[in-house]
Design an enzyme around this catalytic site. Structure first.
Site, short mmCIF file in Angstrom:
data_model
loop_
_atom_site.label_atom_id
_atom_site.label_comp_id
_atom_site.label_asym_id
_atom_site.label_seq_id
_atom_site.Cartn_x
_atom_site.Cartn_y
_atom_site.Cartn_z
N VAL B 16 43.58 9.44 1.90
CA VAL B 16 45.03 9.40 1.68
C VAL B 16 45.75 10.39 2.59
O VAL B 16 46.76 10.05 3.22
CB VAL B 16 45.35 9.67 0.20
CG1 VAL B 16 46.85 9.58 -0.02
CG2 VAL B 16 44.62 8.68 -0.70
N VAL B 135 49.70 6.21 -9.50
CA VAL B 135 49.56 5.01 -10.34
C VAL B 135 49.65 3.76 -9.48
O VAL B 135 50.65 3.51 -8.82
CB VAL B 135 50.67 4.95 -11.41
CG1 VAL B 135 50.48 3.73 -12.30
CG2 VAL B 135 50.69 6.22 -12.26
N GLY B 137 48.42 2.70 -6.68
CA GLY B 137 48.45 2.75 -5.21
C GLY B 137 49.80 2.41 -4.61
O GLY B 137 50.80 3.09 -4.88
N GLY B 190 30.93 1.10 -1.12
CA GLY B 190 31.82 2.26 -1.20
C GLY B 190 33.07 2.01 -2.01
O GLY B 190 34.07 2.72 -1.88
N GLU B 193 34.15 5.23 -7.22
CA GLU B 193 34.29 6.68 -7.14
C GLU B 193 32.91 7.33 -7.10
O GLU B 193 31.91 6.73 -7.50
CB GLU B 193 35.03 7.19 -8.39
CG GLU B 193 36.42 6.61 -8.60
CD GLU B 193 37.51 7.50 -8.03
OE1 GLU B 193 37.20 8.58 -7.49
OE2 GLU B 193 38.69 7.11 -8.12
N ASP B 204 39.77 6.41 -15.03
CA ASP B 204 40.78 6.44 -13.96
C ASP B 204 42.00 5.60 -14.35
O ASP B 204 43.15 6.04 -14.22
CB ASP B 204 40.13 5.90 -12.67
CG ASP B 204 41.14 5.57 -11.61
OD1 ASP B 204 41.55 6.48 -10.87
OD2 ASP B 204 41.53 4.39 -11.51
N LYS B 208 46.18 6.62 -15.50
CA LYS B 208 47.41 5.98 -15.01
C LYS B 208 48.25 5.48 -16.16
O LYS B 208 49.49 5.63 -16.19
CB LYS B 208 47.05 4.82 -14.06
CG LYS B 208 46.28 5.28 -12.83
CD LYS B 208 45.70 4.10 -12.05
CE LYS B 208 44.75 4.58 -10.97
NZ LYS B 208 43.98 3.48 -10.35
N GLY B 305 43.28 2.42 -1.30
CA GLY B 305 43.15 2.27 0.14
C GLY B 305 44.10 3.18 0.89
O GLY B 305 45.12 3.62 0.36
#
Lengths: 429, 429
Positions: B16, B135, B137, B190, B193, B204, B208, B305
């Site tokens: 990120v 939250v 992305g 991948g 997490e 996760d 959110k 992403g």
């Protein structure tokens, strides 16, 4: 709680105006909690004072003239819900700006046609014009585009922005009814504007597209350059043929910057039946925003109606109560550039429907016309017939709208094509 | 252009952080055009200085310690992209606030667990914490809820907020693979997490949901009260049985105020296959916001992403550059109320899968247990079998989670149910 209240003056007490008053009344505590101040209504105005609108107006001053309302000393924000691109709506908006008021409006026609000059006036006066309700009703798409995706280069904005048209098209498919039958039904149910051509002619949706394009691409809003085509020529046969091939017909708005300029069109298109747009049923709206980094963001919700549209107006009210102030099109109006219209810049496959006369060599003539224009055929279907003419459906490979227009013109010269062929772009979504 | 630049200090240069630097570099002119000022990066910090991240860092000062970075005089906004609910991320965030900086973070865990105290600190210091990237992305859902729907009483917030889980569930259905097979595949690609339980265990996504619930209902963020259940018990048989009945299995988050308190749950649910949620394939996220006036707003996009998450961070950056400042949870943190957790308040039909031993009267015993708990059966299927046990699928009429839990406990006492039965709520969407 010591902050001064935000005082509104609301002009226009139709469905949306009444909805806004109801929200302010019933959600007053919530709004104060969220904004840290009260939101009050100082005065209202509409054409007929006596009419029962189902909402208590006794706490508000009444004005007959929206221009007078706009200039009142006890009004901080002028809320324009009159409608119409010119006339009282525009006069009162200009008066409000001149009097140092901020403006909230749901008026897509006014913004599409005069948005740039109004933005220049407002920004010169240090005032803002907000208009979440002008595009796609309750969907917070103006905010998503102007703020949520503001770090992105926007690549394309597209969507279904007129619920009445989508209602008509999906109802035709579901009920197997003709366009004329569904149109009459929708009109009877009050789903259409007083001038239905605003809906089915694509004009209302094109107003919305022009506004979004200005935000997305930093251009002066340019409604005059939107290529507009309504849904009146779509037949139940087109809808069935599209379904057979895995598509649905939508009145689709698309705005994108191309190498040749800004393409803006609001036309019936085919979209994949299993895409979010293809699956959109009834009067719902959907707007898709495509950004260089964020990819595709899809927004879906009610595009009209009292509650959803009032919700969008209230989003702007809450923003102003919180002190969130933004330039009209998301950047200084003086920095917006004139767009270079590019109506036929991008290529796509097209769907063609034509009535072929039952003559020897007819199909060969049609194929020859397409070959000469450099348009190749991907798929073709000729339906059985017992009359003197047969419907022929063609899906082309990727080509330009200009080539398609050339074909349509040349078809008439062949003497084997009856009536006006239909050509619908197949949009990749 | 005379406004001072907005100067960022970015801590954390993973996917990120690198994405944010790339956007700032490539979209600099666009951002200045939209905000009226430059956005610059003064300094960055990460664990390993030498690593090649594919982005030019030569123009930025380097700090080894995020706390030192957060306090630098040439930093206006501290951008926290370190991750983790405590440790350096929280220390540096607190240091930034204490030093009078605004904070932008993508850290859902930190906000879910310490969001209230951080919000109190920030607001006491006159600073803001923004977190669009925490939250879903790239979907601008924090903005849509906090601002776009701010005039509405929010009724329900729901959605698919973990792309990895949705990828696993849809891949199981599409490829006919088991949970274990798809898990191994996703891990190899991948998609998960470092601690996969954050994904498949629902944690996760629950982070959110807790954040959205606080905004929606004006409550102190209360992650500890979220009912969390992962997707590890879902079998390919569940997915096929759901499909046979017109449903799809989703890890669905739901937050709603009920007469008994705030219900927050992140659990596998069945949703209608033809609903927008049911049609959501692969790693995409979808959040649905339901307001008293606006109705249902559906937002769909990439939930993770580099580009999408960086886009969300940049939305906050642009807001701050434009001077748009907002309380952390959309109202003064001092006014947020403690929620009354109500885990089992609302009723719904449930899907049950159990392995029944092949004994006379076995089904009668199961039916008796359900009858005693006051749960009636809507539909039941018993599959053919050649072993000593048979799968039985039951859809109940509306009941509470408490009644279902009672049934599951009592089933084990019947001696005819083998192993652990599965119970999935069927959510109306």
């Amino acid at each position: 709680m010591t902050a001064a209240p935000l005082r509104l003056g609301i002009a226009g007490l139709g469905t949306v105006g009444v909805g806004v008053l109801k929200m302010i009344q019933k959600n007053a505590a919530l709004i104060t909690q969220r904004t840290g101040r009260a939101v009050t209504v100082s005065a209202v105005c509409a054409q007929s004072r006596g009419k029962d609108r189902g909402v208590d107006l006794s706490g508000y001053a009444w004005e007959d003239d929206p221009v007078v309302l706009a200039k009142r000393d006890d009004v901080d924000v002028f809320v324009e819900l009159i409608g119409g691109s010119t006339g009282p709506a525009k006069q009162a908006t200009q008066a409000a700006i001149a009097a140092g008021k901020d403006v909230i409006t749901a008026n897509k026609a006014m913004l599409a046609e005069h948005g740039h000059s109004l933005a220049l006036s407002a920004e010169a006066a240090g005032r803002v014009i907000r208009y979440e309700a002008a595009v796609a009703g309750g969907i917070p798409v103006v905010k998503a585009l102007t703020e949520g995706l503001a770090g992105n280069e926007i690549q394309r904005v597209l969507g279904v922005m007129n619920g009445s048209c989508n209602y008509i098209l999906t109802r035709m498919e579901d009920a197997g009814m003709t366009y004329e039958e569904v149109f009459a039904e929708a009109d009877g149910l009050g789903y259409l504007e007083a001038d239905p051509n605003l809906d089915v002619g694509g004009i209302d949706a094109a107003h919305k597209l022009a506004i979004l394009a200005a935000i997305a691409f930093g251009t002066e809003v340019d409604f005059a350059s939107v290529v507009i085509e309504g849904i009146g020529a779509i037949t139940i046969e087109d809808i069935h043929a599209a379904a057979d091939m895995g598509y649905r017909v939508k009145l689709l708005g698309v705005a994108q910057q191309t190498g040749r300029g800004l393409e803006q069109r609001m036309t019936p298109c085919l979209v994949p039946a299993n895409s979010p747009l293809g699956q959109l049923q009834g009067g719902t709206n959907m707007v898709i925003l495509e950004g260089g980094d964020v990819g595709q963001i899809v927004l879906r919700g009610a595009g009209a109606g009292e509650g959803p549209t009032a919700s969008a107006v209230m989003s702007d009210v809450v923003d102003l109560a919180r002190g969130l102030r933004l330039n009209t099109f998301g950047q200084a109006a003086t920095g917006l550039v004139k767009s270079q219209p590019a109506m036929t810049a991008t290529t796509a496959p097209f769907y063609l429907r034509l009535q072929l006369l039952d003559k020897p060599g007819a199909l060969a003539k049609v194929a020859a016309v397409m070959g000469e224009a450099g348009v190749s055929i991907d798929r073709m279907r000729q339906y059985g017939h017992d009359a003197e003419q047969a419907p022929v459906l063609i899906v082309t490979h990727k080509t330009t709208r200009a080539a398609i227009d050339q074909i349509l013109e040349d078809f008439t010269k062949t003497q084997v094509v009856e009536g006006q062929p239909v050509a619908l772009r197949i949009e990749a979504v």
